[in-house]
Design a protein around this motif. Structure first.
Motif, mmCIF file in Angstrom:
data_model
loop_
_atom_site.group_PDB
_atom_site.id
_atom_site.type_symbol
_atom_site.label_atom_id
_atom_site.label_comp_id
_atom_site.label_asym_id
_atom_site.label_seq_id
_atom_site.Cartn_x
_atom_site.Cartn_y
_atom_site.Cartn_z
ATOM 1 N N ASN A 97 14.179 4.733 -99.438
ATOM 2 C CA ASN A 97 13.083 5.622 -99.834
ATOM 3 C C ASN A 97 13.175 6.064 -101.291
ATOM 4 O O ASN A 97 12.194 6.538 -101.870
ATOM 5 N N SER A 98 14.343 5.902 -101.920
ATOM 6 C CA SER A 98 14.499 6.252 -103.326
ATOM 7 C C SER A 98 14.343 5.041 -104.252
ATOM 8 O O SER A 98 14.392 5.191 -105.481
ATOM 9 N N ASP A 99 14.156 3.858 -103.681
ATOM 10 C CA ASP A 99 13.989 2.627 -104.469
ATOM 11 C C ASP A 99 12.491 2.437 -104.711
ATOM 12 O O ASP A 99 11.814 1.707 -103.986
ATOM 13 N N GLN A 100 12.003 3.084 -105.759
ATOM 14 C CA GLN A 100 10.564 3.198 -105.961
ATOM 15 C C GLN A 100 10.061 2.405 -107.161
ATOM 16 O O GLN A 100 10.762 2.220 -108.148
ATOM 17 N N SER A 101 8.800 2.002 -107.037
ATOM 18 C CA SER A 101 8.050 1.447 -108.152
ATOM 19 C C SER A 101 6.930 2.412 -108.508
ATOM 20 O O SER A 101 6.538 3.273 -107.712
ATOM 21 N N LEU A 102 6.423 2.246 -109.721
ATOM 22 C CA LEU A 102 5.251 2.996 -110.166
ATOM 23 C C LEU A 102 4.138 1.991 -110.403
ATOM 24 O O LEU A 102 4.333 0.998 -111.124
ATOM 25 N N ILE A 103 2.973 2.258 -109.816
ATOM 26 C CA ILE A 103 1.872 1.303 -109.845
ATOM 27 C C ILE A 103 0.618 1.990 -110.363
ATOM 28 O O ILE A 103 0.287 3.102 -109.936
ATOM 29 N N LEU A 104 -0.087 1.341 -111.274
ATOM 30 C CA LEU A 104 -1.378 1.856 -111.717
ATOM 31 C C LEU A 104 -2.469 1.136 -110.934
ATOM 32 O O LEU A 104 -2.525 -0.101 -110.927
ATOM 33 N N VAL A 105 -3.303 1.901 -110.264
ATOM 34 C CA VAL A 105 -4.398 1.302 -109.501
ATOM 35 C C VAL A 105 -5.723 1.710 -110.131
ATOM 36 O O VAL A 105 -5.909 2.854 -110.565
ATOM 37 N N ARG A 106 -6.650 0.766 -110.178
ATOM 38 C CA ARG A 106 -7.922 0.959 -110.872
ATOM 39 C C ARG A 106 -8.982 1.538 -109.944
ATOM 40 O O ARG A 106 -8.965 1.340 -108.738
ATOM 41 N N LYS A 107 -9.932 2.221 -110.521
ATOM 42 C CA LYS A 107 -10.969 2.934 -109.770
ATOM 43 C C LYS A 107 -11.671 2.025 -108.763
ATOM 44 O O LYS A 107 -11.938 2.436 -107.620
ATOM 45 N N ALA A 108 -11.971 0.796 -109.172
ATOM 46 C CA ALA A 108 -12.707 -0.119 -108.299
ATOM 47 C C ALA A 108 -11.860 -0.643 -107.149
ATOM 48 O O ALA A 108 -12.404 -1.215 -106.195
ATOM 49 N N ASP A 109 -10.543 -0.422 -107.225
ATOM 50 C CA ASP A 109 -9.639 -1.040 -106.258
ATOM 51 C C ASP A 109 -8.983 -0.051 -105.302
ATOM 52 O O ASP A 109 -8.044 -0.413 -104.600
ATOM 53 N N TYR A 110 -9.436 1.191 -105.277
ATOM 54 C CA TYR A 110 -8.877 2.137 -104.307
ATOM 55 C C TYR A 110 -9.968 3.000 -103.699
ATOM 56 O O TYR A 110 -11.051 3.162 -104.275
ATOM 57 N N THR A 111 -9.656 3.509 -102.537
ATOM 58 C CA THR A 111 -10.529 4.482 -101.875
ATOM 59 C C THR A 111 -9.708 5.716 -101.541
ATOM 60 O O THR A 111 -8.495 5.625 -101.317
ATOM 61 N N LEU A 112 -10.362 6.868 -101.546
ATOM 62 C CA LEU A 112 -9.730 8.137 -101.198
ATOM 63 C C LEU A 112 -10.489 8.775 -100.042
ATOM 64 O O LEU A 112 -11.697 8.973 -100.123
ATOM 65 N N GLU A 113 -9.747 9.089 -99.001
ATOM 66 C CA GLU A 113 -10.317 9.824 -97.863
ATOM 67 C C GLU A 113 -9.761 11.246 -97.908
ATOM 68 O O GLU A 113 -8.578 11.465 -97.660
ATOM 69 N N GLN A 114 -10.615 12.206 -98.235
ATOM 70 C CA GLN A 114 -10.147 13.581 -98.349
ATOM 71 C C GLN A 114 -9.802 14.134 -96.987
ATOM 72 O O GLN A 114 -10.583 14.035 -96.037
ATOM 73 N N LYS A 115 -8.626 14.778 -96.876
ATOM 74 C CA LYS A 115 -8.123 15.236 -95.584
ATOM 75 C C LYS A 115 -7.983 16.747 -95.489
ATOM 76 O O LYS A 115 -7.480 17.255 -94.500
ATOM 77 N N GLY A 116 -8.424 17.458 -96.513
ATOM 78 C CA GLY A 116 -8.330 18.915 -96.497
ATOM 79 C C GLY A 116 -9.035 19.486 -97.710
ATOM 80 O O GLY A 116 -9.671 18.760 -98.483
ATOM 81 N N ASN A 117 -8.934 20.801 -97.873
ATOM 82 C CA ASN A 117 -9.632 21.477 -98.954
ATOM 83 C C ASN A 117 -8.641 21.995 -100.001
ATOM 84 O O ASN A 117 -7.421 21.950 -99.808
ATOM 85 N N TRP A 118 -9.174 22.506 -101.095
ATOM 86 C CA TRP A 118 -8.367 23.098 -102.167
ATOM 87 C C TRP A 118 -8.927 24.492 -102.438
ATOM 88 O O TRP A 118 -9.700 24.706 -103.359
ATOM 89 N N ASP A 119 -8.536 25.437 -101.598
ATOM 90 C CA ASP A 119 -8.979 26.827 -101.740
ATOM 91 C C ASP A 119 -7.724 27.663 -101.950
ATOM 92 O O ASP A 119 -7.118 28.162 -101.004
ATOM 93 N N THR A 120 -7.324 27.824 -103.195
ATOM 94 C CA THR A 120 -6.022 28.374 -103.545
ATOM 95 C C THR A 120 -6.150 29.666 -104.340
ATOM 96 O O THR A 120 -7.234 30.043 -104.783
ATOM 97 N N ILE B 185 2.235 -3.472 -111.067
ATOM 98 C CA ILE B 185 3.476 -2.840 -110.615
ATOM 99 C C ILE B 185 4.437 -2.818 -111.801
ATOM 100 O O ILE B 185 4.862 -3.861 -112.287
ATOM 101 N N MET B 186 4.763 -1.645 -112.274
ATOM 102 C CA MET B 186 5.614 -1.538 -113.457
ATOM 103 C C MET B 186 7.012 -2.089 -113.165
ATOM 104 O O MET B 186 7.552 -1.894 -112.065
ATOM 105 N N GLU B 187 7.568 -2.771 -114.149
ATOM 106 C CA GLU B 187 8.838 -3.459 -113.949
ATOM 107 C C GLU B 187 10.034 -2.508 -113.938
ATOM 108 O O GLU B 187 11.019 -2.741 -113.236
ATOM 109 N N VAL B 188 9.983 -1.440 -114.718
ATOM 110 C CA VAL B 188 11.100 -0.492 -114.789
ATOM 111 C C VAL B 188 11.149 0.329 -113.505
ATOM 112 O O VAL B 188 10.120 0.854 -113.064
ATOM 113 N N PRO B 189 12.297 0.465 -112.858
ATOM 114 C CA PRO B 189 12.386 1.295 -111.647
ATOM 115 C C PRO B 189 11.934 2.726 -111.929
ATOM 116 O O PRO B 189 12.228 3.276 -113.000
#
Length: 387
Positions: free
Chosen positions: A172-195, A217-221
């Protein structure tokens, strides 16, 4: 744009686009669209990108100052700017030599993409350095699903920077960092932001589903990027935001005391002593942020930056302590400013109101919780060798 004009441009944006909408952004928990549009129009979102790639080649010091300038008027605008710049700096420092990312940075200058970060996840307890989700590769393509507990300005972002395990069998600590583009992702909102505060950052939970090319997928860990760049840069840019919030409260207290002095010429108001203490508190916070900023820039410029002091346990402790100390100082500064102004600071319809500053300030200790940071420090201290 020349870097010498960046600060003046930020001041104009803060005055003309952030300040007029700050109360409504807070009240309605709405995205500070006018201020962000102005930052895009003036190409401040690409300020850190090197000149050879079309950016302004701004320094981290300039970005911290811009965060403070924006934070004096609207803490949410400042925090959005800071979080975006953390992503840009990470790309510049760790991926600018990769052809795909080099082109992306050039496109960012042209189109002023707003990048959000997706590091939180259900089931990891707010720990940025752990992920449950994993990248799934199929030839040159990847897919990724992440159940994020919060994505600041996720619905308003153009692109996302996402942490995930490198593959399904990775720790779980062996992570990559990935940039995803607007056209290639979807977001399903699961709650509100009333803070209580930072309402304009618009940070509800989302289920993110994304795909793309493996070049994204960025090459540097991510662990290396986190220690070297993400954590210290986050604490410094956030420090600029917190300085802005604190300065706004102190300026109101200063104006209040001056008003008292004008109404009774020849006398020193009793609140003047408290104001002197307050200004000293603000100066201590500013000195701490500036000292760490100066050291970071000096160490980053060193020839051994990749393996030198920036990666040391001692430096990690120092940056973690900056975050903890600054976030503890901020609410204390606002509360003292409130005590100086009295009932007028307690009223929401007063020009001396401290409500927004206090509520925004209380969020600072929760952004990567101080208890979690102190627990990390405790572990680091166990293995730190004596001087």
């Amino acid at each position: 744009m020349q870097t010498s004009s960046l600060i003046q441009t930020a001041r104009l944006i803060a005055k003309d686009f952030a300040a007029p909408h700050a109360d409504a952004v807070d009240r309605d928990a709405r995205f500070p669209q006018a201020a962000i549009d102005a930052l895009k129009q003036e190409k401040l979102l690409s300020a850190y990108i090197p000149v050879e790639l079309g950016g302004a080649g701004a320094s981290l010091s300039e970005l911290v100052e811009i965060c403070e300038i924006l934070g004096r008027q609207c803490a949410a605008t400042a925090m959005i700017f800071a979080m975006h710049q953390i992503q840009v700096i990470t790309l510049v420092e760790h991926a600018a030599d990769h052809p795909w990312y080099r082109q992306y940075l050039q496109d960012l200058v042209k189109h002023q993409y707003l990048i959000a970060s997706v590091t939180s996840e259900v089931g990891v307890g707010g720990e940025m350095r752990r992920s449950r989700c994993a990248v799934e590769l199929n030839g040159d393509q990847f897919s990724l699903v992440k159940d994020a507990t919060t994505i600041s300005y996720g619905a308003q972002a153009d692109d996302l920077m996402v942490t995930a395990r490198r593959h399904a069998d990775a720790a779980n600590s062996d992570q990559s960092l990935i940039l995803v583009r607007k056209a290639d992702y979807t977001l399903e909102q699961k709650g509100n932001w009333d803070t209580m505060g930072m309402r304009g950052t618009c940070s509800p939970p989302f289920l993110m589903t994304a795909s793309g090319h493996r070049d994204q997928i960025m090459e540097v860990p991510f662990g290396d990027m986190s220690a070297r760049t993400v954590v210290p840069v986050s604490h410094l840019l956030w420090g600029g935001c917190w300085l802005g919030c604190a300065t706004a409260a102190v300026n109101k207290a200063r104006s209040f005391v001056r008003g008292q002095a004008r109404s009774n010429p020849g006398t020193v108001p009793p609140t003047a002593l408290r104001l002197a203490e307050l200004v000293s508190m603000l100066q201590s916070l500013r000195t701490s942020v500036q000292a760490c900023l100066t050291e970071y820039e000096q160490l980053s410029a060193a020839s051994d930056a990749a393996t030198g002091p920036l990666s040391s346990i001692a430096y990690s402790l120092k940056m973690n302590n900056l975050k903890v100390d600054a976030t503890q100082a901020l609410p204390q500064i606002v509360i003292k400013a409130l005590s100086i102004c009295g009932i007028l600071a307690y009223k929401n319809d007063s020009k001396f109101s401290m409500s927004r500053h206090l509520r925004d300030g209380l969020s600072a200790a929760l952004m990567v919780g101080n208890d979690r940071i102190l627990a990390t420090n405790a572990n680091l201290l166990l293995v730190l060798k004596d001087d």
